[in-house]
Design a protein around this motif. Structure first.
Motif, short mmCIF file in Angstrom:
data_model
loop_
_atom_site.label_atom_id
_atom_site.label_comp_id
_atom_site.label_asym_id
_atom_site.label_seq_id
_atom_site.Cartn_x
_atom_site.Cartn_y
_atom_site.Cartn_z
N TRP A 95 0.81 -1.21 0.00
CA TRP A 95 0.00 0.00 0.00
C TRP A 95 0.85 1.27 0.00
O TRP A 95 0.30 2.37 0.05
N GLY A 96 2.17 1.12 -0.07
CA GLY A 96 3.02 2.27 0.15
C GLY A 96 3.84 2.71 -1.04
O GLY A 96 3.65 2.24 -2.17
N VAL A 97 4.77 3.62 -0.77
CA VAL A 97 5.66 4.19 -1.78
C VAL A 97 7.08 4.22 -1.22
O VAL A 97 7.28 4.15 -0.02
N TYR A 98 8.05 4.34 -2.12
CA TYR A 98 9.44 4.30 -1.67
C TYR A 98 10.32 5.14 -2.58
O TYR A 98 9.94 5.50 -3.71
N VAL A 99 11.52 5.42 -2.09
CA VAL A 99 12.59 5.99 -2.90
C VAL A 99 13.90 5.37 -2.44
O VAL A 99 14.10 5.18 -1.24
N THR A 100 14.75 4.98 -3.36
CA THR A 100 16.10 4.56 -3.01
C THR A 100 17.07 5.61 -3.53
O THR A 100 16.84 6.23 -4.58
N PHE A 101 18.15 5.82 -2.77
CA PHE A 101 19.11 6.86 -3.14
C PHE A 101 20.50 6.43 -2.73
O PHE A 101 20.69 5.48 -1.97
N ALA A 102 21.50 7.14 -3.27
CA ALA A 102 22.89 6.74 -3.13
C ALA A 102 23.65 7.70 -2.23
O ALA A 102 23.39 8.92 -2.23
N GLY A 103 24.62 7.14 -1.47
CA GLY A 103 25.53 7.96 -0.67
C GLY A 103 26.63 8.56 -1.52
O GLY A 103 26.86 9.77 -1.52
N ASP A 104 27.31 7.69 -2.26
CA ASP A 104 28.34 8.09 -3.23
C ASP A 104 29.51 8.85 -2.63
O ASP A 104 30.21 9.58 -3.33
N SER A 105 29.75 8.72 -1.33
CA SER A 105 30.97 9.24 -0.72
C SER A 105 31.22 8.46 0.58
O SER A 105 30.27 7.97 1.21
N ASP A 106 32.48 8.36 0.96
CA ASP A 106 32.81 7.64 2.19
C ASP A 106 32.13 8.29 3.39
O ASP A 106 31.65 7.61 4.30
N TYR A 107 32.09 9.63 3.39
CA TYR A 107 31.51 10.33 4.54
C TYR A 107 30.02 10.03 4.67
O TYR A 107 29.51 9.74 5.77
N VAL A 108 29.29 10.10 3.56
CA VAL A 108 27.84 9.86 3.62
C VAL A 108 27.56 8.41 3.96
O VAL A 108 26.64 8.11 4.75
N ARG A 109 28.34 7.49 3.40
CA ARG A 109 28.15 6.08 3.76
C ARG A 109 28.38 5.86 5.25
O ARG A 109 27.67 5.08 5.89
N ARG A 110 29.35 6.56 5.83
CA ARG A 110 29.57 6.46 7.27
C ARG A 110 28.35 6.99 8.03
O ARG A 110 27.92 6.42 9.04
N CYS A 111 27.79 8.09 7.56
CA CYS A 111 26.59 8.64 8.19
C CYS A 111 25.43 7.65 8.13
O CYS A 111 24.66 7.51 9.09
N PHE A 112 25.29 6.97 7.00
CA PHE A 112 24.25 5.95 6.89
C PHE A 112 24.40 4.93 8.02
O PHE A 112 23.42 4.55 8.67
N ARG A 113 25.64 4.47 8.25
CA ARG A 113 25.88 3.47 9.29
C ARG A 113 25.62 4.06 10.67
O ARG A 113 24.98 3.43 11.52
N GLU A 114 26.11 5.26 10.91
CA GLU A 114 25.99 5.86 12.24
C GLU A 114 24.55 6.10 12.66
O GLU A 114 24.22 6.02 13.85
N TYR A 115 23.68 6.36 11.67
CA TYR A 115 22.29 6.68 12.00
C TYR A 115 21.34 5.51 11.73
O TYR A 115 20.13 5.68 11.69
N GLY A 116 21.91 4.33 11.56
CA GLY A 116 21.11 3.12 11.54
C GLY A 116 20.30 2.87 10.29
O GLY A 116 19.35 2.08 10.32
N LEU A 117 20.66 3.50 9.17
CA LEU A 117 19.92 3.25 7.94
C LEU A 117 20.18 1.83 7.43
O LEU A 117 21.30 1.32 7.53
#
Length: 452
Positions: free
Chosen positions: A294-316
């Motif tokens: 019943w829902g909607v989604y979006v997938t998106f890219a980090g594309d940098s070491d810093y953003v990928r680290r943020c993804f991990r740190e904030y539990g994504l």
């Protein structure tokens, strides 16, 4: 968001957004239940082919009979009541209406309504995504030229997807995929109104008792509605369909980032920047774990070491590489949310999604071997389903748009699974909807040639 505050200010000034609704069916009725609870909005008129049925819908969702007795739109505007009638074009022309909502679902009627709004300077919210898929890019261009706002309808999944895409891009992310969930199996493309109910787990008797329209429900099952909605998203966001159309991969919310990434990175996408619909059932019929039906989604890219680290740190939740992640909304409330569009258009002159280009098209595709002399019965019927195609591919094959595949007769046979072409059918070249669609094909084909 400040829309509610702005609506309260309009209410305090005695200057509400004056709304005219075309069509009091299911979507329209859901909106009717909410507008009477919303400050700063006044439902001046409801235009429906059956005014008694529309009044019954209003009473069913809680409107008092005394609010529905206006003799005219002018009377309704003066007294703060509502005029229920059957003259759509008079309502569009009325000086007492600011925003028109088309909730008809009829493609040809939708085109006529938008053009009338252009003529009379009325903003329009298009619940009628069928018209948007047929000719939205040119309709939106005509609206901009006329100085009015043309908007997709919040609560419908396309506008919600557009909002998520806008959020991701505004935050600096590249959108890899966007779409919605549905129940899908490949054999559903051949489903007809005569076979639809077992797929929903409903008996034909219960469906009839509930007043459920088998052709309408079948349009959701056979893939047509998904194609229509993803064409709207592609044209509003610039995300492109895959060359083969929608794949409907089975996928739950925990696997969005893993599945909805490019095939070159181990996912199921043809390319970055794609529209796709995911299935709530596995190909063997088992339910998908934590599905997004019943829902909607979006997938998106980090594309940098810093953003990928943020993804991990904030539990994504990410794919295995850590570069792709997703956001999703598990439900959509359809007409109950439509007031967001009305407020955005009426207060800010901003659409909640609108076509900007022509990237996706929905082409009538044979459900079975069709013979010359058969008459096509359109969306959700016995003869064709709608398949999403890149607009350039649709132009190249001369595909007949699904929105015009009703009541036209085949002049030659079409094999199951093959697109129906303009040259396969006898059509009225002077019909307004046909002329408008052909104009859009000419206009945007020229633009594509210039771009090359």
């Amino acid at each position: 968001m400040n829309l509610h505050r702005m609506l309260q200010q309009r209410a305090a000034r005695g200057a509400p957004i004056r709304v005219g609704l075309i069509g009091a069916g299911k979507f329209g009725s859901m909106y009717l239940s909410q507008i009477r609870r919303t400050p700063g909005m006044h439902l001046v008129g409801v235009a429906d082919l059956s005014p008694p049925r529309a009044k019954a819908s209003l009473r069913r969702v809680g409107w008092p009979a005394a609010a529905l007795g206006a003799r005219s739109l002018a009377d309704a505007a003066k007294k703060g009541t509502t005029h229920v009638h059957d003259d759509t074009f008079a309502m569009i022309a009325s000086p007492h209406v600011d925003v028109v909502i088309d909730a008809t679902g009829h493609p040809a009627a939708g085109i006529a309504h938008v053009l009338a709004c252009c003529e009379h300077g009325k903003h329009i919210v298009m619940v009628n995504v069928e018209a948007d898929a047929l000719a939205g890019p040119l309709l939106a261009r005509k609206a901009r030229e006329a100085g009015i706002v043309y908007s997709l309808a919040y609560g419908d999944q396309p506008a919600l997807i557009c909002e998520m895409v806008d959020w991701a891009r505004t935050a600096g992310f590249e959108v890899v995929a966007a779409g919605k969930g549905t129940k899908y199996l490949p054999e559903y493309h051949a489903s007809t109104p005569a076979t639809v109910w077992p797929h929903y787990g409903i008996s034909p008797e219960d469906a009839k008792a509930g007043g459920m329209n088998p052709q309408m429900f079948n349009s959701f099952l056979d893939g047509t509605k998904s194609a229509i909605e993803m064409a709207a998203v592609a044209n509003a966001t610039g995300l492109a369909p895959a060359p083969q159309g929608l794949e409907f991969p089975p996928c739950g919310v925990d696997d969005l980032a893993q599945v909805l990434r490019p095939a070159s990175d181990g996912g199921r996408l043809h390319h970055r920047g794609q529209v796709e619909v995911i299935s709530s059932v596995e190909r063997d019929g088992r339910p998908v774990f934590r599905d997004l039906r019943w829902g909607v989604y979006v997938t998106f890219a980090g594309d940098s070491d810093y953003v990928r680290r943020c993804f991990r740190e904030y539990g994504l939740v990410t794919d295995k590489s850590g570069n792709y992640t997703a956001m999703y909304k598990p439900y959509h409330l359809i007409g109950l949310e439509l007031g967001i569009s009305v407020a955005s258009v009426g207060l800010r002159n901003e659409p909640t999604g609108a076509p900007e280009m022509w990237h996706g098209d929905v082409v009538a595709t044979a459900k079975r071997d069709l013979k010359a002399g058969e008459t096509l019965d359109g969306e959700g019927g016995f003869t064709v389903y709608g398949k999403l195609m890149p607009a350039a591919d649709s132009l190249a094959v001369g595909g007949l748009p699904l929105g015009l595949a009703h009541g036209v007769t085949l002049e030659r046979a079409v094999k199951a699974g093959q697109p129906v072409r303009w040259t396969d059918v006898a059509f009225d070249a002077n019909a307004p909807a046909v002329k408008f669609r052909r104009e859009m094909e000419r206009v945007f084909a020229k633009g594509k040639r210039r771009a090359k």
